[in-house]
Motif scaffolding. Structure first.
Motif, mmCIF file in Angstrom:
data_model
loop_
_atom_site.group_PDB
_atom_site.id
_atom_site.type_symbol
_atom_site.label_atom_id
_atom_site.label_comp_id
_atom_site.label_asym_id
_atom_site.label_seq_id
_atom_site.Cartn_x
_atom_site.Cartn_y
_atom_site.Cartn_z
ATOM 1 N N ASN A 131 27.721 -36.598 1.601
ATOM 2 C CA ASN A 131 27.580 -35.756 2.777
ATOM 3 C C ASN A 131 26.126 -35.375 3.024
ATOM 4 O OD1 ASN A 131 28.760 -34.094 4.932
ATOM 5 N ND2 ASN A 131 28.091 -32.355 3.690
ATOM 6 N N THR A 132 25.408 -35.075 1.946
ATOM 7 C CA THR A 132 23.990 -34.719 2.057
ATOM 8 C C THR A 132 23.183 -35.874 2.628
ATOM 9 O OG1 THR A 132 24.069 -33.114 0.243
ATOM 10 C CG2 THR A 132 21.925 -34.086 0.727
ATOM 11 N N LEU A 133 23.437 -37.084 2.164
ATOM 12 C CA LEU A 133 22.712 -38.255 2.638
ATOM 13 C C LEU A 133 23.032 -38.560 4.099
ATOM 14 C CD1 LEU A 133 23.108 -40.515 -0.513
ATOM 15 C CD2 LEU A 133 20.961 -39.599 0.371
ATOM 16 N N LEU A 134 24.268 -38.395 4.479
ATOM 17 C CA LEU A 134 24.657 -38.671 5.864
ATOM 18 C C LEU A 134 24.040 -37.666 6.831
ATOM 19 C CD1 LEU A 134 28.437 -39.609 5.442
ATOM 20 C CD2 LEU A 134 26.545 -41.144 6.022
ATOM 21 N N GLN A 135 23.888 -36.421 6.385
ATOM 22 C CA GLN A 135 23.341 -35.385 7.259
ATOM 23 C C GLN A 135 21.806 -35.381 7.305
ATOM 24 O OE1 GLN A 135 24.947 -31.525 6.349
ATOM 25 N NE2 GLN A 135 27.064 -32.107 6.820
ATOM 26 N N ALA A 136 21.170 -35.975 6.305
ATOM 27 C CA ALA A 136 19.707 -35.948 6.232
ATOM 28 C C ALA A 136 19.074 -36.737 7.369
ATOM 29 C CB ALA A 136 19.251 -36.523 4.895
ATOM 30 N N LYS A 137 17.949 -36.227 7.873
ATOM 31 C CA LYS A 137 17.224 -36.931 8.936
ATOM 32 C C LYS A 137 16.494 -38.160 8.405
ATOM 33 C CE LYS A 137 16.473 -32.856 11.850
ATOM 34 N NZ LYS A 137 15.460 -31.971 12.496
ATOM 35 N N SER A 138 16.061 -38.092 7.143
ATOM 36 C CA SER A 138 15.337 -39.217 6.545
ATOM 37 C C SER A 138 15.446 -39.153 5.031
ATOM 38 C CB SER A 138 13.861 -39.210 6.959
ATOM 39 O OG SER A 138 13.258 -37.966 6.637
ATOM 40 N N ILE A 139 15.302 -40.313 4.400
ATOM 41 C CA ILE A 139 15.458 -40.443 2.946
ATOM 42 C C ILE A 139 14.324 -41.317 2.418
ATOM 43 C CG2 ILE A 139 16.960 -41.271 1.088
ATOM 44 C CD1 ILE A 139 19.277 -41.100 3.216
ATOM 45 N N ALA A 140 13.727 -40.913 1.305
ATOM 46 C CA ALA A 140 12.644 -41.691 0.704
ATOM 47 C C ALA A 140 12.999 -42.041 -0.742
ATOM 48 C CB ALA A 140 11.336 -40.896 0.739
ATOM 49 N N TYR A 141 12.603 -43.245 -1.155
ATOM 50 C CA TYR A 141 12.831 -43.683 -2.526
ATOM 51 C C TYR A 141 11.662 -44.558 -2.966
ATOM 52 C CZ TYR A 141 14.580 -47.822 -0.049
ATOM 53 O OH TYR A 141 14.697 -48.910 0.786
ATOM 54 N N VAL A 176 7.026 -40.172 -4.625
ATOM 55 C CA VAL A 176 7.904 -39.904 -3.491
ATOM 56 C C VAL A 176 7.859 -38.425 -3.109
ATOM 57 C CG1 VAL A 176 10.314 -39.860 -2.743
ATOM 58 C CG2 VAL A 176 9.432 -41.841 -3.986
ATOM 59 N N ALA A 177 7.844 -37.558 -4.111
ATOM 60 C CA ALA A 177 7.871 -36.118 -3.849
ATOM 61 C C ALA A 177 6.662 -35.647 -3.044
ATOM 62 C CB ALA A 177 7.951 -35.351 -5.165
ATOM 63 N N SER A 178 5.527 -36.320 -3.191
ATOM 64 C CA SER A 178 4.333 -35.913 -2.453
ATOM 65 C C SER A 178 4.521 -36.137 -0.953
ATOM 66 C CB SER A 178 3.103 -36.687 -2.943
ATOM 67 O OG SER A 178 3.205 -38.077 -2.651
ATOM 68 N N GLU A 179 5.268 -37.170 -0.579
ATOM 69 C CA GLU A 179 5.555 -37.432 0.826
ATOM 70 C C GLU A 179 6.576 -36.434 1.377
ATOM 71 O OE1 GLU A 179 3.895 -40.589 2.569
ATOM 72 O OE2 GLU A 179 2.848 -39.233 1.204
ATOM 73 N N VAL A 180 7.518 -36.042 0.537
ATOM 74 C CA VAL A 180 8.492 -35.021 0.939
ATOM 75 C C VAL A 180 7.785 -33.681 1.121
ATOM 76 C CG1 VAL A 180 10.567 -33.750 0.250
ATOM 77 C CG2 VAL A 180 10.406 -36.216 -0.194
ATOM 78 N N ALA A 181 6.850 -33.367 0.233
ATOM 79 C CA ALA A 181 6.105 -32.114 0.323
ATOM 80 C C ALA A 181 5.321 -32.016 1.629
ATOM 81 C CB ALA A 181 5.161 -31.976 -0.867
ATOM 82 N N LYS A 182 4.878 -33.154 2.149
ATOM 83 C CA LYS A 182 4.132 -33.180 3.411
ATOM 84 C C LYS A 182 5.051 -33.088 4.624
ATOM 85 C CE LYS A 182 0.619 -36.232 1.379
ATOM 86 N NZ LYS A 182 0.093 -37.624 1.380
ATOM 87 N N GLY A 183 6.355 -33.153 4.381
ATOM 88 C CA GLY A 183 7.299 -33.081 5.480
ATOM 89 C C GLY A 183 7.587 -34.407 6.146
ATOM 90 N N LYS A 184 7.131 -35.513 5.545
ATOM 91 C CA LYS A 184 7.352 -36.833 6.145
ATOM 92 C C LYS A 184 8.802 -37.286 6.005
ATOM 93 C CE LYS A 184 2.628 -38.606 5.612
ATOM 94 N NZ LYS A 184 1.794 -39.711 5.058
ATOM 95 N N TYR A 185 9.484 -36.833 4.940
ATOM 96 C CA TYR A 185 10.870 -37.210 4.695
ATOM 97 C C TYR A 185 11.657 -35.982 4.245
ATOM 98 C CZ TYR A 185 8.547 -41.724 4.653
ATOM 99 O OH TYR A 185 7.766 -42.794 5.003
ATOM 100 N N ALA A 186 12.936 -35.957 4.585
ATOM 101 C CA ALA A 186 13.766 -34.793 4.269
ATOM 102 C C ALA A 186 14.213 -34.773 2.816
ATOM 103 C CB ALA A 186 14.984 -34.769 5.196
ATOM 104 N N LEU A 187 14.567 -35.945 2.286
ATOM 105 C CA LEU A 187 15.041 -36.058 0.908
ATOM 106 C C LEU A 187 14.197 -37.090 0.164
ATOM 107 C CD1 LEU A 187 18.911 -36.365 1.528
ATOM 108 C CD2 LEU A 187 17.586 -34.264 1.225
ATOM 109 N N GLY A 188 13.986 -36.855 -1.126
ATOM 110 C CA GLY A 188 13.246 -37.816 -1.935
ATOM 111 C C GLY A 188 13.960 -38.086 -3.240
ATOM 112 N N PHE A 189 14.064 -39.362 -3.610
ATOM 113 C CA PHE A 189 14.717 -39.766 -4.855
ATOM 114 C C PHE A 189 13.727 -40.522 -5.737
ATOM 115 C CE2 PHE A 189 18.180 -39.252 -1.872
ATOM 116 C CZ PHE A 189 19.172 -38.636 -2.630
ATOM 117 N N GLN A 190 13.686 -40.153 -7.003
ATOM 118 C CA GLN A 190 12.847 -40.848 -7.978
ATOM 119 C C GLN A 190 13.238 -40.362 -9.371
ATOM 120 O OE1 GLN A 190 8.630 -40.656 -7.062
ATOM 121 N NE2 GLN A 190 8.222 -42.607 -8.056
ATOM 122 N N GLN A 191 12.572 -40.901 -10.390
ATOM 123 C CA GLN A 191 12.810 -40.395 -11.732
ATOM 124 C C GLN A 191 12.521 -38.894 -11.759
ATOM 125 O OE1 GLN A 191 14.022 -42.549 -13.779
ATOM 126 N NE2 GLN A 191 13.427 -44.478 -12.830
#
Length: 268
Positions: A131-141, A176-191
């Motif tokens: 549900n979280t992934l479907l509602q997210a505006k963008s996803i980064a990995y 990935v988290a650095s791009e999320v911190a800038k607001g470029k992506y809503a969710l970020g996945f990584q180790q």
């Protein structure tokens, strides 16, 4: 008196130069998953061994010039490589490693972050994550092991591959988290261990265990190492029982530990 002072000064300078000459620089090529742990443990190793650690960062795999296999292929020197175990196996097959030098270091799970201040979704169960992934505006990995799993397997397991295709983005080389911190992506996945050190994000938690993917991080001495003895000593230190608490504090699991990372855990 002046002669005595000069003699003493000369002795001190000579002792300083001699001591410095005994220190060995151990060059380590390392991917992001284990980097936070090594940075925390390096001062202890250097104090105990008298050697100095030189870090060269790069992904375990991928097409960027900074990737560890690419660095070795173009002749960059390293005494030790620390990276995703499967990628290390490929280096072993290609004769880049000293036979028998591989050491298992830690296991790393995949987690998720959002920008600090954004709503914090729940991903404790598969249905929550879907549900979280479907509602997210963008996803980064990432372009490494975790990202390959997210893009090629996780979305399929959740039955949403086609629905998220247009909003899921591969991030090369940088955290990935650095791009999320800038607001470029809503969710970020990584180790998890690569997400936690980044400022400006909120760590939500690990993927649910039934869709989790654990990556083994291992190290080995390179076949062309200038300081193989010192490199092996470093790997033995990093796999020892005395440093496991520090490794776990960076978001990784000891090789035999299966406890999920709680987002409420405090990393010191």
């Amino acid at each position: 008196m002046q002669k005595i002072y000069r003699s003493l000064l000369t002795t001190l300078l000579f002792a300083s130069v001699s001591t410095g000459a005994l220190a060995t620089e151990v060059t380590v090529m390392i991917s992001g998953g284990f980097k936070a742990a090594l940075e925390k443990l390096a001062p202890q190793f250097e104090a105990e061994s008298g050697d100095n650690i030189i870090l060269i960062s790069g992904p375990s795999m991928g097409k960027t010039p900074q990737a560890i296999p690419a660095r070795l292929a173009r002749g960059e020197n390293a005494d030790v490589v620390i990276m995703v175990g499967d990628a290390l196996k490929n280096l072993e097959k290609d004769k880049w490693l000293l036979p028998g030098s591989r050491v298992e270091l830690a296991d790393s799970s995949i987690g998720m972050v959002v920008k600090q201040g954004d709503p914090e979704p729940t991903i404790e169960k598969q249905a929550d994550l879907r549900n979280t992934l479907l509602q997210a505006k963008s996803i980064a990995y990432s372009d490494s092991a975790s990202g390959r799993y997210v893009s090629s397997q996780l979305f399929k397991k959740l039955g949403i591959e086609k629905k998220v295709k247009e909003k899921a983005h591969l991030i090369q080389r940088i955290p990935v988290a650095s791009e999320v911190a800038k607001g470029k992506y809503a969710l970020g996945f990584q180790q998890v261990s690569e997400l936690m050190p980044v400022a400006g994000v909120t760590f939500i938690g690990e993927l649910p265990e039934d869709v989790q993917y654990i990556t083994r991080f291992s190290g080995a001495v390179t076949a062309k190492a200038e300081h193989p003895k010192e490199g092996k000593a470093l790997l033995n230190f990093l796999s020892s029982a005395e440093v496991q608490k520090t490794i776990r504090a960076t978001g990784m699991r000891s090789v035999k530990t299966e406890r999920p990372i709680n987002p409420r855990d405090t990393v010191q």
